[in-house]
Design an enzyme around this catalytic site. Structure first.
Site, PDB file in Angstrom:
ATOM      1  N   TYR A  54      38.110  34.691  33.839  1.00 36.20           N
ATOM      2  CA  TYR A  54      38.257  34.383  32.410  1.00 36.20           C
ATOM      3  C   TYR A  54      36.895  34.545  31.726  1.00 36.20           C
ATOM      4  O   TYR A  54      35.979  33.750  31.928  1.00 36.20           O
ATOM      5  CB  TYR A  54      38.761  32.958  32.194  1.00 36.20           C
ATOM      6  CG  TYR A  54      40.124  32.647  32.786  1.00 36.20           C
ATOM      7  CD1 TYR A  54      41.004  33.657  33.163  1.00 36.20           C
ATOM      8  CD2 TYR A  54      40.532  31.330  32.973  1.00 36.20           C
ATOM      9  CE1 TYR A  54      42.246  33.360  33.708  1.00 36.20           C
ATOM     10  CE2 TYR A  54      41.775  31.023  33.511  1.00 36.20           C
ATOM     11  CZ  TYR A  54      42.622  32.042  33.888  1.00 36.20           C
ATOM     12  OH  TYR A  54      43.851  31.732  34.425  1.00 36.20           O
ATOM     13  N   TRP A 200      51.742  28.017  34.661  1.00 31.62           N
ATOM     14  CA  TRP A 200      51.026  28.592  33.513  1.00 31.62           C
ATOM     15  C   TRP A 200      52.024  29.133  32.491  1.00 31.62           C
ATOM     16  O   TRP A 200      53.146  29.482  32.827  1.00 31.62           O
ATOM     17  CB  TRP A 200      50.010  29.653  33.935  1.00 31.62           C
ATOM     18  CG  TRP A 200      50.483  30.926  34.555  1.00 31.62           C
ATOM     19  CD1 TRP A 200      50.719  31.152  35.873  1.00 31.62           C
ATOM     20  CD2 TRP A 200      50.710  32.182  33.892  1.00 31.62           C
ATOM     21  NE1 TRP A 200      51.097  32.457  36.078  1.00 31.62           N
ATOM     22  CE2 TRP A 200      51.100  33.115  34.877  1.00 31.62           C
ATOM     23  CE3 TRP A 200      50.624  32.622  32.568  1.00 31.62           C
ATOM     24  CZ2 TRP A 200      51.401  34.449  34.592  1.00 31.62           C
ATOM     25  CZ3 TRP A 200      50.928  33.946  32.280  1.00 31.62           C
ATOM     26  CH2 TRP A 200      51.304  34.833  33.271  1.00 31.62           C
ATOM     27  N   SER A 201      51.594  29.157  31.250  1.00 31.48           N
ATOM     28  CA  SER A 201      52.386  29.622  30.116  1.00 31.48           C
ATOM     29  C   SER A 201      53.735  28.908  29.967  1.00 31.48           C
ATOM     30  O   SER A 201      54.755  29.552  29.735  1.00 31.48           O
ATOM     31  CB  SER A 201      52.598  31.142  30.183  1.00 31.48           C
ATOM     32  OG  SER A 201      52.918  31.661  28.912  1.00 31.48           O
ATOM     33  N   ARG A 223      48.022  33.880  18.594  1.00 28.78           N
ATOM     34  CA  ARG A 223      47.717  34.773  19.717  1.00 28.78           C
ATOM     35  C   ARG A 223      48.296  36.168  19.498  1.00 28.78           C
ATOM     36  O   ARG A 223      47.680  37.163  19.843  1.00 28.78           O
ATOM     37  CB  ARG A 223      48.299  34.197  21.015  1.00 28.78           C
ATOM     38  CG  ARG A 223      47.530  33.014  21.563  1.00 28.78           C
ATOM     39  CD  ARG A 223      48.073  32.591  22.912  1.00 28.78           C
ATOM     40  NE  ARG A 223      47.431  31.366  23.350  1.00 28.78           N
ATOM     41  CZ  ARG A 223      47.707  30.751  24.484  1.00 28.78           C
ATOM     42  NH1 ARG A 223      48.625  31.251  25.283  1.00 28.78           N
ATOM     43  NH2 ARG A 223      47.091  29.638  24.823  1.00 28.78           N
ATOM     44  N   ASN A 290      50.690  18.157  22.938  1.00 28.56           N
ATOM     45  CA  ASN A 290      51.180  18.545  24.261  1.00 28.56           C
ATOM     46  C   ASN A 290      51.177  17.375  25.239  1.00 28.56           C
ATOM     47  O   ASN A 290      52.109  17.219  26.036  1.00 28.56           O
ATOM     48  CB  ASN A 290      50.335  19.692  24.815  1.00 28.56           C
ATOM     49  CG  ASN A 290      50.526  20.987  24.038  1.00 28.56           C
ATOM     50  OD1 ASN A 290      51.569  21.223  23.458  1.00 28.56           O
ATOM     51  ND2 ASN A 290      49.500  21.818  24.024  1.00 28.56           N
TER      52      ASN A 290
END
Length: 313
Positions: A54, A200-201, A223, A290
């Site tokens: 990343y 993930w996601s 995004r 979240n």
């Protein structure tokens, strides 16, 4: 915040994890990224996930800065290796595992990792070599536990059959209402073998927040509008039929007194083999929203209806 045990490990991991995939590589946003980490920790999120690739080390460096002064035993730190870090550095060979592990520890400013994950499967390196090197990383004390991300089922099984090697405790798949591939064997294999999922996601790259509206331009700050981040988005998810169904699922979420994002996270967490749903955030307020999905109680009939409305893509 609720916590779940990570596979056959001694790690207790927050149901919501915090990831640094897309939001930690922009130098201009560094302070905001650090603020998001601190907000996550304040909310009881203890699982922090990153990867060497990343930003080619940038995300690990920023995360290391954010964690400076934070008690090491208060968080569960995970990173990954596999993807190219240079023209010569990639994969899961013995040499790369030693080299990339030391580099990650240095950037993160820690003595050990709680979880070291193989970011993909390396078909160019013998599995035995990879597992022996990972085992050595564990016995050295630099790594507590090991995991994998998006490995083929038969390669997971092959690794589990090897003798005298460290055992995987985690799998990191893409999993959401819009992407249910892990239900095709991965979840059942993992449940039988002491492995659990850190997903993930879970919000399908933000599509399951409801921010993208059918037949409307994508928001400028999203995004999908960003050339680099938008490249990872499944274009099918931005089709009018899917986005209309997402809005309908938003009504189901409202019936459960949740935001759409919280509902989507609660759907992932309904699965007992999922330990944590990893979310990203570009603002601390998003972390608040979240985190509130942890422990949410939802009528299973609402989840069933959401699955009907949103066939997996």
């Amino acid at each position: 915040m609720k916590y779940r045990k990570l596979g056959n490990s001694e790690l207790l991991v927050s149901e919501i994890g915090f990831g640094s995939w897309l939001t930690f590589s922009d130098p201009q946003r560094k302070q905001l990224a650090i603020s998001c980490v601190h907000r996550a920790l304040d909310l009881g999120i203890n699982f922090l996930d990153t990867a060497n690739v990343y930003g080619r080390g940038a995300a690990e460096t920023v995360l290391g800065e954010a964690l400076t002064g934070v008690k090491r035993e208060s968080y569960v730190l995970a990173t990954k290796l596999f993807f190219p870090m240079s023209s010569a550095d990639r994969g899961l060979s013995r040499e790369q595992i030693q080299k990339q592990l030391d580099a990650s520890l240095q950037r993160l400013k820690v003595q050990y990792l709680d979880l070291y994950q193989c970011h993909r499967y390396d078909f160019e390196t013998p599995l035995e070599e990879t597992m022996e090197a990972l085992t050595r990383a564990v016995t050295s004390g630099k790594v507590r536990y090991i995991g994998f991300s998006e490995w083929p089922l038969e390669r997971i099984e092959a690794a589990l059959e090897l003798k005298d090697v460290a055992r995987f405790v985690s799998s990191q798949p893409q999993y959401s209402l819009l992407h249910r591939e892990p239900e095709n064997g991965l979840l059942s294999l993992s449940a039988k073998t002491g492995i659990s999922q850190v997903v993930w996601s879970p919000l399908a790259q933000g599509v399951l927040t409801g921010k993208y509206l059918p037949n409307s331009p994508v928001p400028a700050d999203s995004r999908a509008a960003d050339p680099s981040m938008g490249a990872f988005l499944n274009p099918d998810w931005l089709g009018p039929a899917v986005l209309e169904a997402v809005q309908e699922v938003g009504q189901l979420a409202a019936n459960a007194n949740l935001t759409l994002a919280q509902f989507a996270l609660a759907w992932v967490l309904r699965q007992p083999n999922v330990t944590s749903a990893i979310v990203g955030a570009s603002r601390p307020e998003q972390v608040n929203d979240n985190a509130a999905a942890s422990g949410a109680h939802v009528d299973p009939a609402l989840f069933t209806e959401a699955e009907r409305l949103l066939p997996s893509h």
